[in-house]
Design an enzyme around this catalytic site. Structure first.
Site, short mmCIF file in Angstrom:
data_model
loop_
_atom_site.label_atom_id
_atom_site.label_comp_id
_atom_site.label_asym_id
_atom_site.label_seq_id
_atom_site.Cartn_x
_atom_site.Cartn_y
_atom_site.Cartn_z
CG HIS A 43 -4.21 -1.53 -9.61
ND1 HIS A 43 -4.32 -2.37 -8.04
CD2 HIS A 43 -3.28 -2.93 -9.81
CE1 HIS A 43 -2.90 -3.85 -7.88
NE2 HIS A 43 -2.73 -3.55 -9.60
CD GLU A 74 -4.23 0.55 -5.23
OE1 GLU A 74 -4.87 0.43 -3.87
OE2 GLU A 74 -4.43 -0.22 -6.02
CG HIS A 195 -8.55 -6.04 -1.65
ND1 HIS A 195 -9.71 -6.68 -2.24
CD2 HIS A 195 -8.20 -5.70 -2.86
CE1 HIS A 195 -9.70 -6.99 -3.32
NE2 HIS A 195 -8.47 -6.78 -4.02
N1 PXP Z 1 -5.60 -2.26 -2.50
C1 PXP Z 1 -5.71 -2.09 -3.56
C2 PXP Z 1 -3.90 -3.20 -3.79
C3 PXP Z 1 -6.03 -2.71 -4.61
O1 PXP Z 1 -5.43 -3.56 -5.70
C4 PXP Z 1 -7.31 -2.82 -5.06
C5 PXP Z 1 -8.64 -3.13 -5.76
O2 PXP Z 1 -7.98 -2.55 -6.79
C6 PXP Z 1 -8.06 -1.43 -3.39
C7 PXP Z 1 -6.80 -1.54 -2.52
C8 PXP Z 1 -9.68 -1.49 -3.66
O3 PXP Z 1 -10.07 -2.35 -3.69
P1 PXP Z 1 -11.46 -2.33 -3.69
O4 PXP Z 1 -11.55 -2.23 -4.53
O5 PXP Z 1 -12.03 -4.25 -3.35
O6 PXP Z 1 -11.50 -1.52 -2.77
#
Ligand code: PXP
Length: 241
Positions: A43, A74, A195
């Site tokens: 991301h 992302e 997330h």
């Molecule tokens: N999905 C999105 C859209 C995110 O922004 C993130 C964090 O970069 C994640 C998934 C992954 O989340 P985590 O780092 O809490 O596993």
């Protein structure tokens, strides 16, 4: 079975904190895919404080050596992000309604408001053969619209699920997520989730078979520290004693 895409942003963050290429993000991606993970997610945010746009190019080159493995990029579709994504052509692009300075993603798209901005972006990405995912709150009523604006998939924002895990409201929250996932499936979408997922909470979300892919970064990195820390401290003590 649910595919695991490992988010390497925290490896990028650690690397960038010292100005050296250590830990090396591409090496960690290679190890991850070598272990059988389905994909790698990054991301890259506008300030590139975690993953960088260069990482996107380097990962694309690496992925060529892992047939069937997928790269998921992302981010908020600003001009620079789109330029990189259209150049790199990842397998999947997850569009997230982030502010540039946001600490981490904390809400899904409001499609009633954002649909006109999203439609051409989605069409542009799909014309390049890139699968498009919209990051969404677990709201069953929004799923048909996600399909209608052209998305292939949704990614359910799971912070609420993770916060409820082990709490009194967990069953209700899980039901809400399953209901949203089913609405997305009924609309003809495939469902990703991400997330704050971790080793404790990921199974309950995925065991009903509606979630095709999870992307996990923060907890996976922290769990790797937790599960590896003792061995490394012992190894230092051995060398120093
Ligand atoms: N999905 C999105 C859209 C995110 O922004 C993130 C964090 O970069 C994640 C998934 C992954 O989340 P985590 O780092 O809490 O596993």
């Amino acid at each position: 079975m649910t595919h695991l895409s490992v988010n390497l942003n925290k490896i990028g963050l650690l690397r960038n904190s010292r100005g050296r290429d250590y830990p090396n993000l591409i090496h960690m991606a290679e190890r991850t895919l070598g272990l059988g993970a389905f994909g790698i997610t990054i991301h890259p945010r506008p300030d590139q404080r975690h993953a960088t746009y260069q990482d996107a190019h380097d990962l694309k080159a690496l992925l060529k050596r892992f047939p069937g493995a997928e790269l998921n990029i992302e981010g908020f579709p600003d001009a620079q992000f789109l330029e990189v994504v259209l150049e790199v052509e990842p397998d999947q692009c997850t569009l997230v309604p982030d502010d540039p300075n946001q600490l981490t993603s904390d809400h899904g798209w409001n499609l009633a408001r954002d649909q006109d901005a999203l439609r051409p972006v989605i069409a542009q990405l799909k014309a390049k053969g890139i699968r498009v995912v919209l990051f969404m709150d677990p709201d069953a009523d929004s799923m048909a619209m996600a399909k209608e604006v052209g998305a292939d998939r949704v990614e359910l924002y799971t912070e609420g699920y993770a916060n409820a895990f082990g709490q009194e409201n967990f069953n209700d929250t899980l039901r809400q997520y399953q209901h949203a996932a089913q609405a997305a499936l009924d609309a003809g979408l495939t469902v990703n989730a991400g997330h704050d997922l971790d080793l404790n909470n990921v199974q309950a979300l995925c065991e009903q078979g509606r979630i095709a892919e999870v992307s996990i970064g923060h907890a996976l990195t922290t769990e790797a520290l937790d599960m590896g820390w003792d061995n490394v401290v012992k190894a230092y003590l051995e060398r120093l004693n």
